[in-house]
Each structure stands twice: as C-alpha cells, then as structure tokens.
Design an enzyme around this catalytic site. Structure first.
Site, short mmCIF file in Angstrom:
data_model
loop_
_atom_site.label_atom_id
_atom_site.label_comp_id
_atom_site.label_asym_id
_atom_site.label_seq_id
_atom_site.Cartn_x
_atom_site.Cartn_y
_atom_site.Cartn_z
N ARG A 130 3.40 6.34 7.62
CA ARG A 130 2.14 5.84 6.69
C ARG A 130 0.97 5.49 7.73
NH1 ARG A 130 5.64 1.80 2.81
NH2 ARG A 130 6.62 3.43 1.35
N ARG A 224 -0.98 -2.51 -3.34
CA ARG A 224 -0.74 -1.76 -2.11
C ARG A 224 -1.32 -0.42 -2.02
NH1 ARG A 224 5.59 -1.76 -0.49
NH2 ARG A 224 5.62 -0.33 -1.99
N ARG A 235 8.61 2.52 -9.09
CA ARG A 235 8.87 1.32 -8.39
C ARG A 235 8.95 -0.18 -9.03
NH1 ARG A 235 9.20 1.71 -2.54
NH2 ARG A 235 8.05 3.68 -1.95
#
Length: 285
Positions: A130, A224, A235
């Site tokens: 990331r 996020r 999630r």
C-alpha cells in the site's frame, strides 16, 4: 478316738477327694516400672536451634552502617548475597489482534516508540504494497509462489489466506530474537490469532483490540478509503462477526477515538503485570 480314726480312713479312700494336691503355681513378680529420667530445662544452646556455642551479639545500635552490616553477618554466621531475590524475567510472546479498523498498527507503532527490549515480528504477505508501506518494516512482501515455498519448507509458525492473500509469521525470526532476551509482539488478524492459540496455547498473551462502539468502528473503516464499496461491506460484516471472538482472548483493550495513549498504556500495564507473575509462561517455538 477310734471313731475319729475310722472316719479319717474312710475319707481318705473316698473317690471325691484327690490323693494329693498339686503345688501352687508360681506367679511371676511384676518388674518395677522404669523411673522417668529427670527433667531438664532446655536452653537455646541445647534445643537444636543454634550452634553449641552462642553466636556473638550484633554490634550496638550506635555503630555505623557498615559495622552494623558486618556485625549482623557475624551474628548470623553468613554473608549477605547481592544476587537478585526475584527470578529474572523471561522473554514472552504478545499477540495483538482485533477487527479491521481498530488501530492495531497505531498501537504497535507507539509501543515501538515507548518500550525497549521488544521485537515486533514482520509478517510475510503475498499482497501488494500500500502507499507508504516499506518492505521489511511493515511486511515482507513476497509473491504467492514464494509464499507457497515457505509453507512447503515449514518456515512459518502460522499462515492464513485472508481476503484472497496469504499472510504468515516466520519462525526463525522469533527464535533469533527470543534467544537475545527480546519479548516478541505479533500483530495478526482474528483468524491468525485463533490458529496461534491452538499452536501456543497459554504460553502466549492474547490481547483483543476493539473500538468503543460498532458505530465508531464502521466510521473508521469508511474513513480509511482503502476499499471499494463491495469490499467495505465485506469488512464491516466480517468485523461484526470477529467481535464475537473476544472471549477467546486473555485481555481486551478499548482503543477509543482520540485516546490512543490510553490504549497503549493499558497494553503496557498488561505486559508489566505478566512480567511480575511468580509463575511465568513458558514458550517453545
């Protein structure tokens, strides 16, 4: 007179009387009871508590500290050791887990800054980096083929397939740092924590990080901005199920919004309490 003799002769011939009586049986005399030994007053020198010679008394209270110290040694017949009374702390394994979005990385980063003597295990993963992540610091980024090779060689303490990507913990990294006396910190997801519990049992400390509420957790995941809408839904649904696994952990720490320091201090308190235990956890990797 004649009558008396005849009566005696007839009585002597009577079968009702024995011709002679046996002699009386001798009864053995009872020996006299032994007299108890005279009682003695026990003194401190004869009671077995002290040596036969009375130790010298300690010096008077007016003596200086060094004289008093040496006098106490002489009075007790020994020397005082400078070795620690408490056993030395043993390296331990700390497993930190929790649903996505609870701030596991933030807590671990603060622990790295605050405490010494701890090694934070770098997990191997097959997912892509990331933005801002560093290979060898955040993760060991490997290909799926490389990860499968590590599995075949049994180089991993634990591994799992999470959201289509592999994550695992290298064994040798843990062994090397524990041999140096370091405490080991493992950051894993809920699935990895369950596997580690089966492998390590009660030898490791399991801490569950959680947000202050479900609403706060969902807002963090939205903030996020790392997942698509479909992945975000996965999630959130997964996080709701993972919270139900809380009872499988040893400790629960709430990482509420704006109170990261409080969560970190609570984790440190757990570590200190485990270090102070008389019966330590024994770890074998």
């Amino acid at each position: 007179m004649l009558l008396t003799r005849r009566f005696s002769s007839a009585l002597a011939r009577s079968p009702l009387l024995p011709r002679s009586l046996p002699p009386p049986r001798a009864v053995p005399a009872t020996p006299p009871a032994p007299r108890p030994p005279p009682r003695r007053l026990m003194s401190s020198s004869s009671s077995g508590w002290h040596h036969s010679s009375r130790p010298p008394p300690p010096p008077p209270s007016g003596a200086d500290k060094d004289q008093l110290f040496r006098g106490l040694e002489a009075a007790l017949g020994t020397t005082f050791s400078s070795e620690p009374l408490a056993p030395p702390p043993q390296p331990m394994i700390l497993v930190i887990s929790g649903p996505s979005g609870v701030g596991k990385d933030a807590v671990i980063q603060r622990l790295q800054e605050e405490r010494e003597g701890m090694h934070f295990v770098v997990t191997a993963t097959s997912r892509a980096k990331r933005p801002g992540e560093v290979d060898g610091k955040d993760y060991y980024f490997v290909t799926k083929e490389e990860f499968l090779t590590m599995i075949e060689r049994k180089e991993l303490l634990e591994y799992a397939l999470v959201y289509g990507e592999y994550k695992g913990i290298p064994k040798q990294q843990i062994r090397d740092y524990m041999a140096k006396g370091y405490d080991i910190v493992l950051r894993v997801d809920i699935q990895g924590a369950a596997t580690l519990r089966e492998i390590l049992g009660e030898s490791a400390i399991f801490i569950f990080l959680v947000a202050e509420s479900e609403e706060a957790l969902v807002k963090r995941l939205i903030h996020r901005k790392t997942e698509t809408s479909d992945m975000l839904l996965v999630r959130v649904a997964t996080a709701r199920e993972e919270v139900k696994r809380m009872n499988n952990f040893d400790y629960v720490v709430v990482n509420s919004e704006g109170n990261l320091e409080g969560a970190v201090k609570q984790v440190e308190s757990i570590i200190d309490a485990e270090k102070a235990k008389v019966h330590k956890r024994t770890v074998n990797i």
